[in-house]
Design an enzyme around this catalytic site. Structure first.
Site, PDB file in Angstrom:
ATOM      1  CB  CYS A   2       1.465 -12.513  -6.267  1.00  0.00           C
ATOM      2  SG  CYS A   2       0.140 -11.494  -6.894  1.00  0.00           S
ATOM      3  NE  ARG A  28       5.587 -12.945  -1.661  1.00  0.00           N
ATOM      4  CZ  ARG A  28       6.684 -12.423  -2.231  1.00  0.00           C
ATOM      5  NH1 ARG A  28       7.833 -12.505  -1.594  1.00  0.00           N
ATOM      6  NH2 ARG A  28       6.655 -11.831  -3.402  1.00  0.00           N
ATOM      7  CD1 TRP A  75      -0.882  -6.654  -3.799  1.00  0.00           C
ATOM      8  CD2 TRP A  75      -1.372  -7.173  -1.694  1.00  0.00           C
ATOM      9  NE1 TRP A  75      -1.058  -5.491  -3.132  1.00  0.00           N
ATOM     10  CE2 TRP A  75      -1.353  -5.758  -1.828  1.00  0.00           C
ATOM     11  CE3 TRP A  75      -1.659  -7.700  -0.455  1.00  0.00           C
ATOM     12  CZ2 TRP A  75      -1.616  -4.891  -0.774  1.00  0.00           C
ATOM     13  CZ3 TRP A  75      -1.921  -6.842   0.602  1.00  0.00           C
ATOM     14  CH2 TRP A  75      -1.900  -5.475   0.440  1.00  0.00           C
ATOM     15  CG  ASN A 101       5.121 -11.406  -7.368  1.00  0.00           C
ATOM     16  OD1 ASN A 101       4.259 -10.520  -7.307  1.00  0.00           O
ATOM     17  ND2 ASN A 101       6.287 -11.317  -6.763  1.00  0.00           N
ATOM     18  N   GLY A 102       3.849 -10.102 -10.347  1.00  0.00           N
ATOM     19  CA  GLY A 102       4.386  -8.964 -11.102  1.00  0.00           C
ATOM     20  C   GLY A 102       3.262  -8.220 -11.786  1.00  0.00           C
ATOM     21  CD  GLU A 481       5.354  10.498   6.319  1.00  0.00           C
ATOM     22  OE1 GLU A 481       4.314  11.054   6.707  1.00  0.00           O
ATOM     23  OE2 GLU A 481       5.604   9.306   6.540  1.00  0.00           O
ATOM     24  CE  LYS A 485       6.697   6.720   8.242  1.00  0.00           C
ATOM     25  NZ  LYS A 485       5.520   7.440   8.367  1.00  0.00           N
ATOM     26  CD  GLU A 488       4.401   6.482  12.131  1.00  0.00           C
ATOM     27  OE1 GLU A 488       3.384   5.851  12.438  1.00  0.00           O
ATOM     28  OE2 GLU A 488       4.611   6.891  10.986  1.00  0.00           O
ATOM     29  CG  HIS A 504       5.283  34.244  12.045  1.00  0.00           C
ATOM     30  ND1 HIS A 504       5.037  35.596  12.002  1.00  0.00           N
ATOM     31  CD2 HIS A 504       5.800  33.928  10.831  1.00  0.00           C
ATOM     32  CE1 HIS A 504       5.338  36.077  10.810  1.00  0.00           C
ATOM     33  NE2 HIS A 504       5.808  35.075  10.073  1.00  0.00           N
ATOM     34  CE  LYS A 604       0.883  -0.321   7.034  1.00  0.00           C
ATOM     35  NZ  LYS A 604       1.933   0.721   6.905  1.00  0.00           N
TER      36      LYS A 604
HETATM   37  C1  AGP Z   1       1.837   6.312   8.937  1.00  0.00           C
HETATM   38  O1  AGP Z   1       3.172   5.933   9.233  1.00  0.00           O
HETATM   39  C2  AGP Z   1       0.879   5.885   9.990  1.00  0.00           C
HETATM   40  N1  AGP Z   1       0.947   4.465  10.145  1.00  0.00           N
HETATM   41  C3  AGP Z   1      -0.518   6.458   9.847  1.00  0.00           C
HETATM   42  O2  AGP Z   1      -0.405   7.859   9.979  1.00  0.00           O
HETATM   43  C4  AGP Z   1      -1.250   6.181   8.520  1.00  0.00           C
HETATM   44  O3  AGP Z   1      -0.629   6.890   7.474  1.00  0.00           O
HETATM   45  C5  AGP Z   1      -2.690   6.687   8.660  1.00  0.00           C
HETATM   46  O4  AGP Z   1      -3.311   5.948   9.676  1.00  0.00           O
HETATM   47  C6  AGP Z   1      -3.481   6.554   7.358  1.00  0.00           C
HETATM   48  O5  AGP Z   1      -3.546   5.221   6.996  1.00  0.00           O
HETATM   49  P1  AGP Z   1      -4.135   4.865   5.538  1.00  0.00           P
HETATM   50  O6  AGP Z   1      -3.195   5.429   4.539  1.00  0.00           O
HETATM   51  O7  AGP Z   1      -4.209   3.365   5.503  1.00  0.00           O
HETATM   52  O8  AGP Z   1      -5.497   5.500   5.425  1.00  0.00           O
END
Ligand code: AGP
Length: 609
Positions: A2, A28, A75, A101-102, A481, A485, A488, A504, A604
């Site tokens: 928030c 935000r 939020w 906010n909190g 992960e 990162k 991407e 393998h 996103k």
């Molecule tokens: C993660 O860095 C990516 N932006 C992407 O893999 C993301 O995690 C995936 O699209 C899932 O998104 P969500 O958690 O909103 O479902």
């Protein structure tokens, strides 16, 4: 998270100033907006669900009288994004208004206590307990000042807050205070402002006063006075001149949202430890009763599910099946049934592949549980029970703080399940909970002590053509992960797999100088992992290791290493070991001149299948 704003003007109307300030806090992320002003001894308020421009069109946010007021962008964490839950919140008599906010950890017990004393609550928010507590303090002692009533109220509050309070009783003052949530003052000749963030008032003044945790401030047309909440002692604080451009201010001085959000991980992890107990209890009960549990997600959220499958298995002896959401229907569409439980994990709560998997499961009468970061998202509406992880909005396309928060919530679920099933002793439970409580500080130490070194490693390997990311056990999820990162946001082809798989096939790729990142917590897999490191070294690979501090054996084998503090239990290790990998990817992208916040080809939230 928030955003709050307040202003005391010497002359002119507060409402338009508040409206403009809230617009500058939009980045935000929010789902509702509201304002309240004081004029001639009366409180005026407008609020609704929706974006500022939409709400303004319906309600005209500038049309509120008075030169003093507060505003809020919400939020949602407790209570759906509805008008009734929008801030400001008022007391029973509509004479006091608060914006917050909190997260208040003990709001349920405070709400019960206040209702027993006759207070009538209008919303489902945790915030509303604040304004009724203030009302209660004033009722108990009518001569008390507003500042002292707020100060006494805050001594009852457990959790994080940045609040601003106005009251018809003292119509020329704003009382604001903070604990963990940010609060800053702005000052110029005509006014004094309080806000969650500098961008809110930067066009009006670049003179700021940073408020620290545990401080309460009285704003009036004479200026401001800071006191410590614990003992009311006065605090003097110099004004800072802010030389940020508005663009920088929105990132609070960080060059990119992604870096800011990695640095926010400790506070987000603290927020996950303020989860309402009954949601965790309820969800773990559903998991306990399930005949089979699928953990369904995409991308980073899938990696959280993969890590969670180790947590559920090792702690609660519950076998779960992590499934990439886009494969769920193909893999399990026919077999999922009324005895199945799906735990869908989605930061956005809107990922089409995940929602499609959920829809398939629902059609076959399976139980759907949800873990998301967005209240009111589709996933919250299609889940039997959902948990909101309370990370605040994540602006960077790459998931960082929301990933570590997902892991924290999932580990708490695994712990509760283990206890429910009698698979863990109270001592083990206490130990793991104590370690979980310590994780925010652990991540803070990693960022403070290792960020510079990671930046150097990124510079050293910025021209590498590809990387391996290897781990064993739960660190396989961390490796996947870290690879995602780097791919991407730095556009570096990277490969991740369980370290035991190297021989393998993939090891044929290794040639002298080939960078291999190893995730090496001191857990049961470490001994075998040393063997994997040796086999890579024998072929000339450059070993980059994330190790527990002081692990000299592996540090000697590595070309470069990054240390994380000792004592992180294996099942919690991804939360700490992933941060160096997030920073590595970030600095690699910066070294290569890319834009970490908005990587090419990515969105996103992937709302298409
Ligand atoms: C993660 O860095 C990516 N932006 C992407 O893999 C993301 O995690 C995936 O699209 C899932 O998104 P969500 O958690 O909103 O479902």
């Amino acid at each position: 998270m928030c955003g709050i704003f307040g202003c005391v003007l010497k002359y002119g109307n507060a409402a338009p100033v508040i409206h403009a300030a809230l617009k500058r806090l939009e980045y935000r992320g929010y789902d509702s907006v509201g304002e309240a002003t004081l004029h001639e001894g009366r409180l005026y308020m407008k609020k609704d669900q929706g974006k500022i421009d939409e709400v303004h069109k319906i309600h005209d946010l500038d049309d509120l009288p008075g030169s003093i007021g507060v505003g809020h962008t919400r939020w949602a964490t407790h209570g759906a994004p509805l008008q009734i839950n929008a801030h400001p919140h008022t007391d029973c008599n509509g004479q006091i208004a608060v914006v917050h906010n909190g997260i208040i950890e003990n709001f349920s017990e405070l709400k019960r206590e206040l209702e027993e004393r006759g207070h009538v609550f209008k919303s489902k928010t945790d915030t509303e307990v604040i304004v009724h507590l203030i009302e209660d303090k004033i009722k108990a002692n009518p001569s008390v000042s507003l500042a002292d009533a707020v100060l006494e109220t805050l001594k009852r509050i457990d959790g994080s807050y940045a609040i601003a309070v106005i009251s018809t009783r003292e119509p020329n003052k704003i009382i604001c205070a903070r604990n963990e949530s940010p609060l800053v003052l702005g000052i110029n000749e005509n006014a004094v402002y309080c806000a969650s963030d500098i961008p809110a008032f930067l066009p009006l003044t670049n003179r700021a006063v940073i408020i620290e945790d545990g401080e309460l401030v009285t704003l009036s047309s004479d200026g401001f006075e800071i006191r410590k909440i614990v003992d009311s002692t006065l605090v003097t604080r110099a004004t800072k001149l802010i030389d940020w451009m508005p663009e920088m201010a929105v990132k609070r001085g960080y060059p990119h949202f992604m870096l800011k959000e990695i640095h926010e991980e400790p506070s987000c992890l603290r927020n996950t430890l303020r989860m309402q107990e009954h949601y965790l209890e309820l969800m773990s009960s559903f998991l306990d009763r399930a005949r089979e549990v699928f953990l369904v997600a995409c991308g980073t959220s899938y990696h959280a599910c993969l890590a969670a499958s180790y947590m559920f298995s090792k702690l609660a002896f519950l076998a779960t099946y992590p499934v990439v959401a886009s494969e769920f229907v193909e893999q399990h569409g026919k077999s999922v049934n009324i005895d199945s439980t799906i735990l869908a994990v989605s930061q956005s709560g809107e990922t089409a592949d995940t929602l499609a998997a959920v829809e398939c499961a629902r059609r076959r009468a399976a139980t759907v549980l949800g873990l998301t970061n967005v209240m009111g998202s589709t996933l919250t509406r299609v889940s039997r029970v959902y948990i909101c992880q309370q990370s605040g909005p994540e602006i960077g396309v790459a998931a960082t703080k929301t990933f570590t928060s997902q892991l924290s919530v999932l580990s708490q679920l695994a712990l509760r399940l283990a206890k429910k099933r009698g698979k863990i002793s109270q001592d083990e439970m206490d130990f793991l909970e104590e370690r979980l409580e310590k994780l925010p500080e652990t991540v803070e130490v990693i960022i403070q002590k290792q960020e510079g070194k990671i930046k150097q490693i990124a510079k050293k390997y910025k021209d590498a053509k590809t990387f391996f990311f290897l781990g064993r056990g739960i660190s396989t999820a961390t490796a996947l992960e870290g690879r995602l990162k780097l791919m991407e946001i730095a556009y570096v082809p990277a490969i991740a797999f369980p370290a035991g798989e190297s021989k393998h096939g993939p090891i044929s790729l290794v040639e002298p100088g080939f960078p291999v990142v190893f995730i090496c917590p001191k857990d049961e897999t470490r001994k075998t992992l040393v063997g994997n490191i040796m086999e890579m070294k024998a072929r000339g690979a450059s070993i980059i290791a994330v190790v527990e501090e002081g692990d000299e054996e592996i540090e000697k084998l590595a070309e470069d290493y990054v240390e994380v503090p000792k004592g992180i239990p294996e099942v919690l290790s991804p939360i700490a070991f992933v941060t160096p990998l997030q920073l590595l990817a970030y600095y690699m992208a910066v070294e290569k001149g890319y834009t970490p916040d908005t990587p090419r080809n990515l969105a996103k939230s992937v709302t298409v299948k």
